[in-house]
Motif scaffolding. Structure first.
Motif, PDB file in Angstrom:
ATOM      1  N   THR A  91       0.808  -1.220   0.000  1.00  0.00           N
ATOM      2  CA  THR A  91       0.000   0.000   0.000  1.00  0.00           C
ATOM      3  C   THR A  91       0.844   1.275   0.000  1.00  0.00           C
ATOM      4  N   PRO A  92       1.766   1.456   0.957  1.00  0.00           N
ATOM      5  CA  PRO A  92       2.588   2.672   0.886  1.00  0.00           C
ATOM      6  C   PRO A  92       3.462   2.717  -0.357  1.00  0.00           C
ATOM      7  N   LEU A  93       3.882   1.547  -0.857  1.00  0.00           N
ATOM      8  CA  LEU A  93       4.690   1.520  -2.072  1.00  0.00           C
ATOM      9  C   LEU A  93       3.894   2.040  -3.259  1.00  0.00           C
ATOM     10  N   GLU A  94       2.642   1.609  -3.382  1.00  0.00           N
ATOM     11  CA  GLU A  94       1.817   2.065  -4.504  1.00  0.00           C
ATOM     12  C   GLU A  94       1.515   3.561  -4.399  1.00  0.00           C
ATOM     13  N   VAL A  95       1.320   4.043  -3.193  1.00  0.00           N
ATOM     14  CA  VAL A  95       1.087   5.481  -3.017  1.00  0.00           C
ATOM     15  C   VAL A  95       2.340   6.264  -3.397  1.00  0.00           C
ATOM     16  N   MET A  96       3.505   5.774  -2.978  1.00  0.00           N
ATOM     17  CA  MET A  96       4.753   6.438  -3.334  1.00  0.00           C
ATOM     18  C   MET A  96       4.962   6.430  -4.846  1.00  0.00           C
ATOM     19  N   ILE A  97       4.675   5.294  -5.485  1.00  0.00           N
ATOM     20  CA  ILE A  97       4.812   5.192  -6.938  1.00  0.00           C
ATOM     21  C   ILE A  97       3.902   6.207  -7.626  1.00  0.00           C
ATOM     22  N   ALA A  98       2.662   6.307  -7.159  1.00  0.00           N
ATOM     23  CA  ALA A  98       1.714   7.245  -7.761  1.00  0.00           C
ATOM     24  C   ALA A  98       2.197   8.688  -7.619  1.00  0.00           C
ATOM     25  N   VAL A  99       2.664   9.042  -6.432  1.00  0.00           N
ATOM     26  CA  VAL A  99       3.129  10.415  -6.185  1.00  0.00           C
ATOM     27  C   VAL A  99       4.337  10.741  -7.054  1.00  0.00           C
ATOM     28  N   LEU A 100       5.317   9.847  -7.076  1.00  0.00           N
ATOM     29  CA  LEU A 100       6.530  10.100  -7.853  1.00  0.00           C
ATOM     30  C   LEU A 100       6.241  10.093  -9.354  1.00  0.00           C
ATOM     31  N   VAL A 136      -5.454   1.493  -0.492  1.00  0.00           N
ATOM     32  CA  VAL A 136      -5.534   2.355   0.693  1.00  0.00           C
ATOM     33  C   VAL A 136      -6.781   2.072   1.530  1.00  0.00           C
ATOM     34  N   PRO A 137      -7.989   2.061   0.948  1.00  0.00           N
ATOM     35  CA  PRO A 137      -9.162   1.755   1.787  1.00  0.00           C
ATOM     36  C   PRO A 137      -9.134   0.343   2.353  1.00  0.00           C
ATOM     37  N   ASP A 138      -8.534  -0.596   1.622  1.00  0.00           N
ATOM     38  CA  ASP A 138      -8.447  -1.961   2.140  1.00  0.00           C
ATOM     39  C   ASP A 138      -7.577  -2.008   3.389  1.00  0.00           C
ATOM     40  N   LEU A 139      -6.451  -1.290   3.353  1.00  0.00           N
ATOM     41  CA  LEU A 139      -5.561  -1.264   4.514  1.00  0.00           C
ATOM     42  C   LEU A 139      -6.203  -0.539   5.694  1.00  0.00           C
ATOM     43  N   LEU A 140      -6.805   0.601   5.431  1.00  0.00           N
ATOM     44  CA  LEU A 140      -7.319   1.432   6.517  1.00  0.00           C
ATOM     45  C   LEU A 140      -8.639   0.934   7.091  1.00  0.00           C
ATOM     46  N   LEU A 141      -9.475   0.316   6.254  1.00  0.00           N
ATOM     47  CA  LEU A 141     -10.813  -0.072   6.701  1.00  0.00           C
ATOM     48  C   LEU A 141     -10.971  -1.560   6.989  1.00  0.00           C
ATOM     49  N   TYR A 142     -10.290  -2.403   6.211  1.00  0.00           N
ATOM     50  CA  TYR A 142     -10.558  -3.839   6.288  1.00  0.00           C
ATOM     51  C   TYR A 142      -9.365  -4.675   6.739  1.00  0.00           C
ATOM     52  N   SER A 143      -8.337  -4.033   7.281  1.00  0.00           N
ATOM     53  CA  SER A 143      -7.156  -4.781   7.728  1.00  0.00           C
ATOM     54  C   SER A 143      -6.767  -4.353   9.140  1.00  0.00           C
ATOM     55  N   PRO A 144      -7.594  -4.660  10.136  1.00  0.00           N
ATOM     56  CA  PRO A 144      -7.327  -4.192  11.503  1.00  0.00           C
ATOM     57  C   PRO A 144      -6.029  -4.714  12.101  1.00  0.00           C
ATOM     58  N   ARG A 145      -5.538  -5.860  11.620  1.00  0.00           N
ATOM     59  CA  ARG A 145      -4.302  -6.423  12.177  1.00  0.00           C
ATOM     60  C   ARG A 145      -3.056  -5.944  11.443  1.00  0.00           C
ATOM     61  N   ALA A 146      -3.236  -5.162  10.389  1.00  0.00           N
ATOM     62  CA  ALA A 146      -2.099  -4.728   9.569  1.00  0.00           C
ATOM     63  C   ALA A 146      -1.384  -3.560  10.240  1.00  0.00           C
ATOM     64  N   THR A 205       5.317   7.527   4.391  1.00  0.00           N
ATOM     65  CA  THR A 205       3.972   7.182   3.930  1.00  0.00           C
ATOM     66  C   THR A 205       3.364   6.094   4.799  1.00  0.00           C
ATOM     67  N   SER A 206       4.157   5.072   5.099  1.00  0.00           N
ATOM     68  CA  SER A 206       3.683   3.982   5.946  1.00  0.00           C
ATOM     69  C   SER A 206       3.313   4.485   7.338  1.00  0.00           C
ATOM     70  N   SER A 207       4.155   5.330   7.917  1.00  0.00           N
ATOM     71  CA  SER A 207       3.886   5.854   9.261  1.00  0.00           C
ATOM     72  C   SER A 207       2.601   6.677   9.285  1.00  0.00           C
ATOM     73  N   SER A 208       2.367   7.431   8.222  1.00  0.00           N
ATOM     74  CA  SER A 208       1.142   8.230   8.137  1.00  0.00           C
ATOM     75  C   SER A 208      -0.087   7.326   8.089  1.00  0.00           C
ATOM     76  N   PHE A 209       0.004   6.260   7.300  1.00  0.00           N
ATOM     77  CA  PHE A 209      -1.106   5.318   7.217  1.00  0.00           C
ATOM     78  C   PHE A 209      -1.335   4.617   8.554  1.00  0.00           C
ATOM     79  N   GLN A 210      -0.258   4.292   9.251  1.00  0.00           N
ATOM     80  CA  GLN A 210      -0.395   3.618  10.537  1.00  0.00           C
ATOM     81  C   GLN A 210      -1.080   4.516  11.562  1.00  0.00           C
ATOM     82  N   TRP A 211      -0.803   5.803  11.494  1.00  0.00           N
ATOM     83  CA  TRP A 211      -1.463   6.746  12.403  1.00  0.00           C
ATOM     84  C   TRP A 211      -2.967   6.785  12.131  1.00  0.00           C
ATOM     85  N   VAL A 212      -3.325   6.893  10.845  1.00  0.00           N
ATOM     86  CA  VAL A 212      -4.744   6.907  10.477  1.00  0.00           C
ATOM     87  C   VAL A 212      -5.385   5.565  10.813  1.00  0.00           C
TER      88      VAL A 212
END
Length: 227
Positions: A91-100, A136-146, A205-212
């Motif tokens: 997930t953070p890798l794909e976000v980084m790829i998209a941004v770059l 992103v929504p899969d990680l944040l909404l449907y992956s509570p153990r991630a 990016t990963s740390s930001s997602f972990q906070w959310v």
């Protein structure tokens, strides 16, 4: 440390989860199919399209969504855990790829790909935006153990950067050119700076997602005394 979550079971099936994982599996599979139909400098070279970080990310995305879909259909906890683990990197890798990618493309598309490779705009979105949008929504909404610590992600991103750097250097040795034209314009020090910066961006990016993620799932961090 342990995390106590107030969310539902990770293996709980919902139509939204099945749709998200199914759509991801179909989209990413189709993107791979398109690669087999293109005739470019990559298709006949050492490393094929796996020279590109985009395709490395796409591979992780396809594995993530496929395991997610299998977990939805079988209710098997092992598949769900595997999906969660891979999504921590994908997930953070794909976000980084998209941004770059989009940042560089808007500046100068010739820095990213050779002139003989022309990508349809819809396919371009499928490679460089859709994976991030679906993961992103899969990680944040449907992956509570991630969950992963910043230190662990920093280590993981550093390993990924070193491995990918060695990989494209091997491809350069075999092909005589770098997969990204801009790399041919950089000095060795500049290439190192790119990989170091990318590793840091991936960790951030990963740390930001972990906070959310913690806010969404109401995670409480508690210290556990050793037995």
């Amino acid at each position: 440390m342990t995390y106590t979550s107030t969310s539902n079971s990770p293996t709980e099936v919902s139509p939204a989860k099945i749709f998200l994982h199914g759509l991801g599996t179909l989209s990413f599979s189709y993107s791979f199919y398109l690669l087999t139909t293109w005739d470019s400098a990559y298709s006949g070279s050492f490393g094929w399209y796996f020279q590109l970080l985009t395709v490395v990310g796409l591979t992780l995305s396809l594995i993530t969504s496929t395991f997610g879909l299998i977990a939805d259909l079988t209710r098997h906890d092992g598949f769900s855990r595997t999906k969660d683990t891979i999504s921590l990197l994908a997930t953070p890798l794909e976000v980084m790829i998209a941004v770059l990618y989009w940042s560089i493309k808007f500046h100068d598309p010739s820095l990213l790909m050779p002139a003989d490779l022309v990508i349809n705009p819809w396919a371009d979105l499928g490679y460089h935006l859709v994976p991030a949008v679906l993961l992103v929504p899969d990680l944040l909404l449907y992956s509570p153990r991630a969950t992963i610590t910043t230190r662990s992600m920093m280590f993981t991103s550093t390993i990924l950067a070193v491995v990918y750097w060695c990989w494209i250097e091997l491809c350069y040795y075999q092909n005589g050119w770098y997969p990204y034209p801009m790399m041919d314009q950089f000095s060795a020090i500049q290439r190192v700076a790119v990989f170091v910066g990318s590793s840091g961006l991936l960790t951030l990016t990963s740390s930001s997602f972990q906070w959310v993620h913690g806010k969404v799932h109401g995670l409480d961090v508690t210290k556990v005394k050793p037995n």
